[in-house]
Motif scaffolding. Structure first.
Motif, PDB file in Angstrom:
ATOM      1  N   GLY A 117       0.726  -1.205   0.033  1.00  0.00           N
ATOM      2  CA  GLY A 117      -0.140   0.006   0.072  1.00  0.00           C
ATOM      3  C   GLY A 117       0.753   1.259  -0.044  1.00  0.00           C
ATOM      4  O   GLY A 117       0.497   2.291  -0.754  1.00  0.00           O
ATOM      5  N   VAL A 118       1.976   1.185   0.852  1.00  0.00           N
ATOM      6  CA  VAL A 118       2.879   2.607   0.870  1.00  0.00           C
ATOM      7  C   VAL A 118       3.552   2.683  -0.592  1.00  0.00           C
ATOM      8  O   VAL A 118       3.587   3.702  -1.138  1.00  0.00           O
ATOM      9  N   LEU A 119       4.015   1.629  -1.315  1.00  0.00           N
ATOM     10  CA  LEU A 119       4.784   1.605  -2.371  1.00  0.00           C
ATOM     11  C   LEU A 119       3.848   2.073  -3.609  1.00  0.00           C
ATOM     12  O   LEU A 119       4.048   2.808  -4.169  1.00  0.00           O
ATOM     13  N   LEU A 120       2.365   1.799  -3.466  1.00  0.00           N
ATOM     14  CA  LEU A 120       1.495   2.178  -4.240  1.00  0.00           C
ATOM     15  C   LEU A 120       1.179   3.854  -4.136  1.00  0.00           C
ATOM     16  O   LEU A 120       1.423   4.516  -5.405  1.00  0.00           O
ATOM     17  N   ILE A 121       0.913   4.128  -2.883  1.00  0.00           N
ATOM     18  CA  ILE A 121       0.816   5.556  -2.918  1.00  0.00           C
ATOM     19  C   ILE A 121       2.163   6.278  -3.272  1.00  0.00           C
ATOM     20  O   ILE A 121       1.954   7.544  -3.796  1.00  0.00           O
ATOM     21  N   VAL A 122       3.459   6.016  -3.077  1.00  0.00           N
ATOM     22  CA  VAL A 122       4.707   6.608  -3.398  1.00  0.00           C
ATOM     23  C   VAL A 122       4.721   6.643  -4.835  1.00  0.00           C
ATOM     24  O   VAL A 122       5.201   7.616  -5.482  1.00  0.00           O
ATOM     25  N   THR A 123       4.467   5.553  -5.424  1.00  0.00           N
ATOM     26  CA  THR A 123       4.638   5.390  -7.037  1.00  0.00           C
ATOM     27  C   THR A 123       3.504   6.505  -7.361  1.00  0.00           C
ATOM     28  O   THR A 123       3.980   7.191  -8.589  1.00  0.00           O
ATOM     29  N   VAL A 124       2.440   6.641  -7.221  1.00  0.00           N
ATOM     30  CA  VAL A 124       1.334   7.277  -7.845  1.00  0.00           C
ATOM     31  C   VAL A 124       1.882   8.808  -7.623  1.00  0.00           C
ATOM     32  O   VAL A 124       1.646   9.710  -8.604  1.00  0.00           O
ATOM     33  N   LEU A 125       2.122   9.044  -6.408  1.00  0.00           N
ATOM     34  CA  LEU A 125       2.664  10.656  -6.115  1.00  0.00           C
ATOM     35  C   LEU A 125       4.045  10.938  -6.893  1.00  0.00           C
ATOM     36  O   LEU A 125       4.183  12.052  -7.357  1.00  0.00           O
ATOM     37  N   GLN A 126       4.809   9.939  -7.063  1.00  0.00           N
ATOM     38  CA  GLN A 126       6.029  10.127  -7.759  1.00  0.00           C
ATOM     39  C   GLN A 126       6.063  10.395  -9.317  1.00  0.00           C
ATOM     40  O   GLN A 126       6.532  11.197  -9.970  1.00  0.00           O
ATOM     41  N   VAL A 127       5.010   9.609  -9.856  1.00  0.00           N
ATOM     42  CA  VAL A 127       4.712   9.689 -11.087  1.00  0.00           C
ATOM     43  C   VAL A 127       4.280  10.929 -11.477  1.00  0.00           C
ATOM     44  O   VAL A 127       4.653  11.774 -12.442  1.00  0.00           O
ATOM     45  N   ILE A 128       3.325  11.452 -10.578  1.00  0.00           N
ATOM     46  CA  ILE A 128       2.593  12.866 -10.896  1.00  0.00           C
ATOM     47  C   ILE A 128       3.602  14.048 -10.720  1.00  0.00           C
ATOM     48  O   ILE A 128       3.658  14.953 -11.464  1.00  0.00           O
ATOM     49  N   ALA A 129       4.409  13.836  -9.729  1.00  0.00           N
ATOM     50  CA  ALA A 129       5.596  14.796  -9.432  1.00  0.00           C
ATOM     51  C   ALA A 129       6.556  14.771 -10.420  1.00  0.00           C
ATOM     52  O   ALA A 129       6.992  15.820 -10.976  1.00  0.00           O
ATOM     53  N   SER A 130       6.816  13.625 -11.149  1.00  0.00           N
ATOM     54  CA  SER A 130       7.797  13.781 -12.145  1.00  0.00           C
ATOM     55  C   SER A 130       7.411  14.219 -13.672  1.00  0.00           C
ATOM     56  O   SER A 130       8.013  14.850 -14.235  1.00  0.00           O
ATOM     57  N   PHE A 131       6.019  14.152 -13.570  1.00  0.00           N
ATOM     58  CA  PHE A 131       5.437  14.817 -14.959  1.00  0.00           C
ATOM     59  C   PHE A 131       5.440  16.250 -14.720  1.00  0.00           C
ATOM     60  O   PHE A 131       5.393  16.963 -15.709  1.00  0.00           O
ATOM     61  N   LYS A 132       5.309  16.747 -13.473  1.00  0.00           N
ATOM     62  CA  LYS A 132       5.317  18.287 -13.077  1.00  0.00           C
ATOM     63  C   LYS A 132       6.679  18.889 -13.211  1.00  0.00           C
ATOM     64  O   LYS A 132       6.712  19.870 -12.822  1.00  0.00           O
ATOM     65  N   VAL A 133       7.544  17.882 -13.622  1.00  0.00           N
ATOM     66  CA  VAL A 133       9.047  18.464 -13.496  1.00  0.00           C
ATOM     67  C   VAL A 133       9.219  19.947 -14.106  1.00  0.00           C
ATOM     68  O   VAL A 133       8.785  19.919 -15.426  1.00  0.00           O
ATOM     69  N   PHE A 134      10.107  20.792 -13.783  1.00  0.00           N
ATOM     70  CA  PHE A 134      10.014  21.889 -14.397  1.00  0.00           C
ATOM     71  C   PHE A 134      11.301  22.948 -13.952  1.00  0.00           C
ATOM     72  O   PHE A 134      12.271  23.067 -14.611  1.00  0.00           O
ATOM     73  N   GLY A 135      11.366  22.955 -12.854  1.00  0.00           N
ATOM     74  CA  GLY A 135      12.252  23.983 -11.878  1.00  0.00           C
ATOM     75  C   GLY A 135      13.674  23.701 -12.470  1.00  0.00           C
ATOM     76  O   GLY A 135      14.636  24.455 -12.802  1.00  0.00           O
ATOM     77  N   GLN A 136      14.283  22.330 -11.923  1.00  0.00           N
ATOM     78  CA  GLN A 136      15.573  21.914 -12.363  1.00  0.00           C
ATOM     79  C   GLN A 136      15.899  21.852 -13.907  1.00  0.00           C
ATOM     80  O   GLN A 136      17.057  22.323 -14.172  1.00  0.00           O
ATOM     81  N   VAL A 137      14.756  21.432 -14.399  1.00  0.00           N
ATOM     82  CA  VAL A 137      14.979  21.552 -16.025  1.00  0.00           C
ATOM     83  C   VAL A 137      15.367  23.006 -16.476  1.00  0.00           C
ATOM     84  O   VAL A 137      16.232  23.288 -17.358  1.00  0.00           O
ATOM     85  N   TRP A 138      14.467  23.795 -16.330  1.00  0.00           N
ATOM     86  CA  TRP A 138      14.463  25.082 -16.716  1.00  0.00           C
ATOM     87  C   TRP A 138      15.860  25.951 -16.316  1.00  0.00           C
ATOM     88  O   TRP A 138      16.707  26.803 -17.016  1.00  0.00           O
ATOM     89  N   LEU A 139      16.329  25.590 -15.016  1.00  0.00           N
ATOM     90  CA  LEU A 139      17.574  26.373 -14.424  1.00  0.00           C
ATOM     91  C   LEU A 139      18.855  25.555 -14.781  1.00  0.00           C
ATOM     92  O   LEU A 139      19.789  26.435 -15.035  1.00  0.00           O
ATOM     93  N   VAL A 140      18.744  24.432 -15.031  1.00  0.00           N
ATOM     94  CA  VAL A 140      20.120  23.776 -15.747  1.00  0.00           C
ATOM     95  C   VAL A 140      20.278  23.564 -17.047  1.00  0.00           C
ATOM     96  O   VAL A 140      21.473  23.990 -17.501  1.00  0.00           O
ATOM     97  N   THR A 141      19.162  23.279 -18.065  1.00  0.00           N
ATOM     98  CA  THR A 141      19.199  23.063 -19.416  1.00  0.00           C
ATOM     99  C   THR A 141      18.518  24.099 -20.144  1.00  0.00           C
ATOM    100  O   THR A 141      18.709  24.142 -21.338  1.00  0.00           O
ATOM    101  N   ARG A 142      17.602  24.535 -19.422  1.00  0.00           N
ATOM    102  CA  ARG A 142      16.693  25.525 -20.360  1.00  0.00           C
ATOM    103  C   ARG A 142      15.800  24.782 -21.279  1.00  0.00           C
ATOM    104  O   ARG A 142      15.422  25.544 -22.431  1.00  0.00           O
ATOM    105  N   GLY A 143      15.774  23.556 -21.101  1.00  0.00           N
ATOM    106  CA  GLY A 143      15.088  22.687 -22.135  1.00  0.00           C
ATOM    107  C   GLY A 143      15.818  22.432 -23.394  1.00  0.00           C
ATOM    108  O   GLY A 143      15.500  21.495 -24.174  1.00  0.00           O
ATOM    109  N   GLY A 144      17.080  22.649 -23.090  1.00  0.00           N
ATOM    110  CA  GLY A 144      17.894  22.298 -24.457  1.00  0.00           C
ATOM    111  C   GLY A 144      18.729  21.027 -23.985  1.00  0.00           C
ATOM    112  O   GLY A 144      18.492  20.561 -23.024  1.00  0.00           O
ATOM    113  N   PRO A 145      19.852  20.765 -24.746  1.00  0.00           N
ATOM    114  CA  PRO A 145      20.157  21.304 -26.240  1.00  0.00           C
ATOM    115  C   PRO A 145      18.893  21.505 -27.146  1.00  0.00           C
ATOM    116  O   PRO A 145      18.382  20.414 -27.366  1.00  0.00           O
ATOM    117  N   GLY A 146      18.849  22.496 -27.911  1.00  0.00           N
ATOM    118  CA  GLY A 146      17.819  22.572 -28.636  1.00  0.00           C
ATOM    119  C   GLY A 146      16.401  22.719 -27.832  1.00  0.00           C
ATOM    120  O   GLY A 146      16.274  23.389 -26.817  1.00  0.00           O
TER     121      GLY A 146
END
Length: 312
Positions: A232-261
């Motif tokens: 049950g705990v692994l299920l909750i962690v997995t679902v929350l992690q998938v949602i959090a990973s789909f919402k990734v933005f900050g580190q991508v924007w600050l590190v690569t700006r979406g690049g190369p290209g």
């Protein structure tokens, strides 16, 4: 003696007293939760409906332009960059989620053991979680820098990287994705570790003692006691992690700006650029609702899959 007056002077029965106390407790609880509900409705629920209204209009930073109907939604469905960004977010989820479950689980097992200094280890493992995304990103930009960066230098000292070879971690698509995953795992695994650690500590010690007396080894205890109990705990962690990973933005924007290209431009970044760089807030809001429905369906499918797997 007046019957009505006598009836009025009769003590209140226990049933009526309990009902009054129940009503009082409910009103008291409602009074305590009311400030939060007002805040939640004002800043969470109402913006959703307002955003839905915006999505049906041509809307810029200057305000509403004209009614667009379903034009924004049709444009988003035909936009190749929209689908490319959605694929980039999905690719990041596929890369990061297994690590974001496995690494915190191993660390949780480690700090749940009888190891000396485990309290210090918990602090060390969780410490990156308290840093802001800006601090984490700039730290890793220096670590991954070519020509003297800490990561390349360490690889050379270990003999993994040749002395005359230089890896450009943030300038090559595959290496950029590896870098983003490394940064994310290092930064955010502490939260999942704490959640999984709480699940491990809820497993009765008697189960392990009985299994040990029956001759079960460490791997058998993990497979037949720990993993089923943690389902049950692994299920909750997995679902929350998938949602959090789909919402990734900050580190991508600050590190690569979406690049190369645009090879690492994620869905949230594309929505941000559409709204604030291209000045198309209505279109960006329509994309957001598409993304919301996508995550809602994905979460539902995850719960159904894990539930069916558990029943089998």
């Amino acid at each position: 003696m007046n019957t009505a007056a006598a009836y009025e002077r009769e003590p209140v029965g226990p049933g009526r007293g309990r009902n009054r106390r129940k009503l009082y407790n409910e009103l008291l609880g409602g009074a305590f939760i009311a400030p939060y509900m007002i805040f939640f409705l004002t800043f969470s629920i109402l913006p959703i409906f307002y955003g839905l209204y915006v999505s049906f209009h041509h809307w810029t930073l200057a305000g509403k332009d004209e009614f667009a109907g379903l034009a924004n939604y049709r444009y988003a469905l035909k936009d190749a960059d929209f689908w490319a960004s959605l694929w980039h977010s999905t690719y990041f989820v596929l890369l990061s989620t297994p690590l974001m479950i496995a690494v915190p689980f191993v660390l949780a097992l480690l700090v749940d053991s009888k190891l000396k200094g485990r309290t210090l280890l918990r602090t060390i493992f969780f410490m990156p979680q308290v840093l802001s995304v800006a601090v984490v990103s700039y730290i890793w930009v220096f670590i991954l820098a070519p020509y003297g960066g800490l990561f390349n230098t360490t690889l050379r000292h270990l003999g993994i990287l040749a002395a005359d070879t230089e890896l450009f971690w943030l300038n090559e698509p595959d290496l950029a994705w590896i870098s983003i995953v490394m940064i994310t795992v290092w930064w955010t695994q502490g939260f999942n570790m704490i959640v999984l650690l709480a699940g491990l500590q809820d497993i009765p010690a008697e189960h392990y003692e009985a299994a040990t007396l029956d001759g079960a080894g460490g791997w058998q205890r993990l497979r037949y006691i720990t993993l089923p109990a943690m389902r049950g705990v692994l299920l909750i962690v997995t679902v929350l992690q998938v949602i959090a990973s789909f919402k990734v933005f900050g580190q991508v924007w600050l590190v690569t700006r979406g690049g190369p290209g645009n090879e690492t431009r994620t869905m949230i970044q594309y929505i941000y650029e559409t709204g604030f760089s291209a000045n198309e807030l209505g279109l960006a809001t329509a994309m957001s609702f598409f993304f919301f429905v996508f995550l809602l369906v994905l979460s539902f499918l995850q719960f159904k899959f894990f539930s069916r797997k558990g029943d089998d």
